[in-house]
Design an enzyme around this catalytic site. Sequence first.
Site, mmCIF file in Angstrom:
data_model
loop_
_atom_site.group_PDB
_atom_site.id
_atom_site.type_symbol
_atom_site.label_atom_id
_atom_site.label_comp_id
_atom_site.label_asym_id
_atom_site.label_seq_id
_atom_site.Cartn_x
_atom_site.Cartn_y
_atom_site.Cartn_z
ATOM 1 N N TYR A 1 0.834 -1.196 0.000
ATOM 2 C CA TYR A 1 0.000 0.000 0.000
ATOM 3 C C TYR A 1 0.878 1.259 0.000
ATOM 4 O O TYR A 1 0.650 2.186 -0.782
ATOM 5 C CB TYR A 1 -0.921 -0.006 1.224
ATOM 6 C CG TYR A 1 -1.935 1.107 1.226
ATOM 7 C CD1 TYR A 1 -3.033 1.064 0.379
ATOM 8 C CD2 TYR A 1 -1.787 2.202 2.073
ATOM 9 C CE1 TYR A 1 -3.974 2.088 0.373
ATOM 10 C CE2 TYR A 1 -2.721 3.232 2.076
ATOM 11 C CZ TYR A 1 -3.818 3.167 1.222
ATOM 12 O OH TYR A 1 -4.733 4.195 1.212
ATOM 13 N N LYS B 1 0.905 3.965 -3.250
ATOM 14 C CA LYS B 1 0.530 5.358 -3.030
ATOM 15 C C LYS B 1 1.743 6.285 -3.183
ATOM 16 O O LYS B 1 1.619 7.409 -3.680
ATOM 17 C CB LYS B 1 -0.086 5.524 -1.642
ATOM 18 C CG LYS B 1 -1.457 4.875 -1.508
ATOM 19 C CD LYS B 1 -2.479 5.499 -2.439
ATOM 20 C CE LYS B 1 -3.886 5.020 -2.160
ATOM 21 N NZ LYS B 1 -4.900 5.692 -3.008
#
Length: 267
Positions: free
Chosen positions: A142, A146
């Site tokens: 994650y 991002k």
Amino acid sequence: MNKVVLITGASSGIGKSIGEFLHHKGFVVYGTSRNPEHVLNSVFPLISLDVRNEDSIRLAVDKVIAASGKLDVVINNAGVGITGPLEEIPMVEIKNNFETNFFGPIGVMKAVLPQMRLQQSGLIINITSIAGYMGLPYRSIYSASKGALELITEALRMEVKSFGIQITNIAPGDFATNIAAGRFHVPVVKGSAYEIPYGNNLKTIDDHVDNGGNPNEMAEAVYGIIQNLNPKIHYKVGAFMQKFSIVLKRILPDRVYEKMLMNHYKL
């Protein structure tokens, strides 16, 4: 004419809050969802779109432009969470996360830029994450997806500025949404080398989301960015310590910062 806004992943959570806020401010809002027929009582139209599919992106963008004749603001909000020890996350889930969180927003930007160049105006807001500023244990994928979107935004912003197009990032911290329900998380495996530390941290991660801020904070921040004629490159929205952790990463030696994170996650 009122500004036309397209928001991906707008059936729930932060995307829905942004859409409702802008709708009530008088914007012409179009949201997207993979299954809009399952969403009841949306105050703005929802269009079918799967950011992992280029044809789906193109059809959705064409539909908005055909209906409104222009596209002023695009908010890349669609994304999915993922947790687990890197060693135990299946490659198919890693690829799916990047397809949604990274390649998806790129596909949307590629689809809307021709219209914005034609207009000689437009604003793209990429919803990233404070987690994208640092490698967090058990959230490595994650953080990476991002963080990659943050850097793409920095580069693309310079490429399109001469066309009158603005691009910015807004990185939220933890907000009380249903993201955990749709997140892929590696199950805690009995006897795994990561059983105890990952099991403890999985609960901590969920607690942070459950006790997070009101998503309307993000909606207000997005509205402020739209009203700004010269938006910044990066915005952060969240609890003070979450935002301050980015400052600490800049000023502390790497190993000191790593030790701080490990103490926080009890590793």
